[in-house]
Design a protein around this motif. Structure first.
Motif, PDB file in Angstrom:
ATOM      1  N   PHE A 189       0.841  -1.195   0.000  1.00  0.00           N
ATOM      2  CA  PHE A 189       0.000   0.000   0.000  1.00  0.00           C
ATOM      3  C   PHE A 189       0.871   1.238   0.000  1.00  0.00           C
ATOM      4  O   PHE A 189       2.070   1.162   0.247  1.00  0.00           O
ATOM      5  CB  PHE A 189      -0.989   0.001   1.176  1.00  0.00           C
ATOM      6  N   TRP A 190       0.261   2.369  -0.307  1.00  0.00           N
ATOM      7  CA  TRP A 190       1.001   3.622  -0.351  1.00  0.00           C
ATOM      8  C   TRP A 190       0.151   4.730   0.237  1.00  0.00           C
ATOM      9  O   TRP A 190      -1.065   4.623   0.343  1.00  0.00           O
ATOM     10  CB  TRP A 190       1.413   3.962  -1.781  1.00  0.00           C
ATOM     11  N   PHE A 191       0.832   5.793   0.634  1.00  0.00           N
ATOM     12  CA  PHE A 191       0.177   6.987   1.137  1.00  0.00           C
ATOM     13  C   PHE A 191      -0.011   7.933  -0.050  1.00  0.00           C
ATOM     14  O   PHE A 191       0.939   8.477  -0.583  1.00  0.00           O
ATOM     15  CB  PHE A 191       1.019   7.642   2.237  1.00  0.00           C
ATOM     16  N   GLU A 192      -1.258   8.073  -0.447  1.00  0.00           N
ATOM     17  CA  GLU A 192      -1.599   8.902  -1.604  1.00  0.00           C
ATOM     18  C   GLU A 192      -1.609  10.385  -1.232  1.00  0.00           C
ATOM     19  O   GLU A 192      -1.236  11.241  -2.030  1.00  0.00           O
ATOM     20  CB  GLU A 192      -2.983   8.481  -2.104  1.00  0.00           C
ATOM     21  N   SER A 193      -2.044  10.680  -0.010  1.00  0.00           N
ATOM     22  CA  SER A 193      -2.070  12.062   0.461  1.00  0.00           C
ATOM     23  C   SER A 193      -2.024  12.069   1.983  1.00  0.00           C
ATOM     24  O   SER A 193      -2.351  11.075   2.624  1.00  0.00           O
ATOM     25  CB  SER A 193      -3.334  12.773  -0.021  1.00  0.00           C
ATOM     26  N   GLY A 194      -1.621  13.200   2.543  1.00  0.00           N
ATOM     27  CA  GLY A 194      -1.596  13.369   3.988  1.00  0.00           C
ATOM     28  C   GLY A 194      -0.466  12.612   4.669  1.00  0.00           C
ATOM     29  O   GLY A 194       0.508  12.217   4.043  1.00  0.00           O
ATOM     30  N   ARG A 195      -0.640  12.426   5.993  1.00  0.00           N
ATOM     31  CA  ARG A 195       0.339  11.670   6.761  1.00  0.00           C
ATOM     32  C   ARG A 195      -0.364  10.887   7.865  1.00  0.00           C
ATOM     33  O   ARG A 195      -1.434  11.251   8.312  1.00  0.00           O
ATOM     34  CB  ARG A 195       1.443  12.547   7.343  1.00  0.00           C
ATOM     35  N   GLY A 196       0.269   9.809   8.272  1.00  0.00           N
ATOM     36  CA  GLY A 196      -0.288   8.960   9.312  1.00  0.00           C
ATOM     37  C   GLY A 196       0.793   8.084   9.910  1.00  0.00           C
ATOM     38  O   GLY A 196       1.960   8.137   9.499  1.00  0.00           O
ATOM     39  N   TRP A 197       0.419   7.306  10.881  1.00  0.00           N
ATOM     40  CA  TRP A 197       1.347   6.420  11.580  1.00  0.00           C
ATOM     41  C   TRP A 197       1.122   4.975  11.160  1.00  0.00           C
ATOM     42  O   TRP A 197      -0.008   4.560  10.913  1.00  0.00           O
ATOM     43  CB  TRP A 197       1.151   6.550  13.083  1.00  0.00           C
ATOM     44  N   HIS A 198       2.204   4.234  11.118  1.00  0.00           N
ATOM     45  CA  HIS A 198       2.150   2.827  10.775  1.00  0.00           C
ATOM     46  C   HIS A 198       3.036   2.078  11.762  1.00  0.00           C
ATOM     47  O   HIS A 198       4.144   2.502  12.056  1.00  0.00           O
ATOM     48  CB  HIS A 198       2.657   2.613   9.344  1.00  0.00           C
ATOM     49  N   ALA A 212      -0.587  -2.116  11.922  1.00  0.00           N
ATOM     50  CA  ALA A 212      -1.779  -1.288  12.101  1.00  0.00           C
ATOM     51  C   ALA A 212      -1.457   0.112  11.599  1.00  0.00           C
ATOM     52  O   ALA A 212      -0.287   0.514  11.556  1.00  0.00           O
ATOM     53  CB  ALA A 212      -2.200  -1.234  13.560  1.00  0.00           C
ATOM     54  N   LEU A 213      -2.476   0.863  11.228  1.00  0.00           N
ATOM     55  CA  LEU A 213      -2.354   2.249  10.759  1.00  0.00           C
ATOM     56  C   LEU A 213      -3.267   3.136  11.586  1.00  0.00           C
ATOM     57  O   LEU A 213      -4.324   2.692  12.031  1.00  0.00           O
ATOM     58  CB  LEU A 213      -2.792   2.355   9.296  1.00  0.00           C
ATOM     59  N   TRP A 214      -2.871   4.397  11.770  1.00  0.00           N
ATOM     60  CA  TRP A 214      -3.750   5.321  12.459  1.00  0.00           C
ATOM     61  C   TRP A 214      -3.308   6.757  12.206  1.00  0.00           C
ATOM     62  O   TRP A 214      -2.216   7.006  11.714  1.00  0.00           O
ATOM     63  CB  TRP A 214      -3.833   5.028  13.950  1.00  0.00           C
ATOM     64  N   THR A 215      -4.194   7.696  12.550  1.00  0.00           N
ATOM     65  CA  THR A 215      -3.915   9.124  12.442  1.00  0.00           C
ATOM     66  C   THR A 215      -3.800   9.702  13.833  1.00  0.00           C
ATOM     67  O   THR A 215      -4.177   9.054  14.811  1.00  0.00           O
ATOM     68  CB  THR A 215      -5.045   9.856  11.692  1.00  0.00           C
ATOM     69  N   GLN A 216      -3.295  10.924  13.920  1.00  0.00           N
ATOM     70  CA  GLN A 216      -3.240  11.640  15.183  1.00  0.00           C
ATOM     71  C   GLN A 216      -3.855  13.004  15.000  1.00  0.00           C
ATOM     72  O   GLN A 216      -3.730  13.603  13.930  1.00  0.00           O
ATOM     73  CB  GLN A 216      -1.797  11.801  15.662  1.00  0.00           C
ATOM     74  N   GLY A 217      -4.492  13.486  16.049  1.00  0.00           N
ATOM     75  CA  GLY A 217      -5.096  14.812  15.981  1.00  0.00           C
ATOM     76  C   GLY A 217      -6.069  14.929  14.831  1.00  0.00           C
ATOM     77  O   GLY A 217      -6.900  14.050  14.628  1.00  0.00           O
ATOM     78  N   ASN A 218      -5.934  15.984  14.049  1.00  0.00           N
ATOM     79  CA  ASN A 218      -6.819  16.200  12.906  1.00  0.00           C
ATOM     80  C   ASN A 218      -6.187  15.766  11.595  1.00  0.00           C
ATOM     81  O   ASN A 218      -6.655  16.158  10.530  1.00  0.00           O
ATOM     82  CB  ASN A 218      -7.220  17.675  12.836  1.00  0.00           C
ATOM     83  N   GLN A 219      -5.132  14.993  11.661  1.00  0.00           N
ATOM     84  CA  GLN A 219      -4.463  14.540  10.446  1.00  0.00           C
ATOM     85  C   GLN A 219      -5.383  13.627   9.636  1.00  0.00           C
ATOM     86  O   GLN A 219      -6.324  13.055  10.148  1.00  0.00           O
ATOM     87  CB  GLN A 219      -3.173  13.801  10.777  1.00  0.00           C
ATOM     88  N   GLN A 220      -5.059  13.519   8.371  1.00  0.00           N
ATOM     89  CA  GLN A 220      -5.808  12.654   7.457  1.00  0.00           C
ATOM     90  C   GLN A 220      -4.834  12.060   6.459  1.00  0.00           C
ATOM     91  O   GLN A 220      -3.851  12.680   6.093  1.00  0.00           O
ATOM     92  CB  GLN A 220      -6.858  13.480   6.714  1.00  0.00           C
TER      93      GLN A 220
END
Length: 84
Positions: free
Chosen positions: A41-50, A74-82
């Motif tokens: 998989f890839w991150f198409e936009s934004g940022r997140g944690w893996h 697992a994957l997840w976001t923090q705060g208002n990130q997307q």
């Protein structure tokens, strides 16, 4: 920890499966899980944690991730990130 199996979402004649997910503000993909198959998989936009096999990294647009069968992740976001 769950283990995802190919036949739960793809038919036996499929060689690959493509899905697109958008994670928004404090959303987690699911609890850490493994697969009975490889995943790319890839991150198409934004940022997140893996997290994979206990190691955490922050990822952003353009990052490409390879998951081996039996890796736990697992994957997840923090705060208002997307990210998508």
């Amino acid at each position: 920890m769950g283990r995802l199996k190919w036949n739960r979402f793809a038919s036996s004649d499929e060689a690959y499966h493509i899905a697109r997910y958008v994670y928004r503000g404090r959303q987690r993909s699911r609890e850490p899980h493994s697969h009975a198959y490889a995943e790319v998989f890839w991150f198409e936009s934004g940022r997140g944690w893996h997290e994979v096999n206990g190691a955490r990294s922050q990822n952003a647009m353009g990052d490409l991730i390879f998951i081996r069968p039996d890796d736990t992740h697992a994957l997840w976001t923090q705060g208002n990130q997307q990210f998508s």
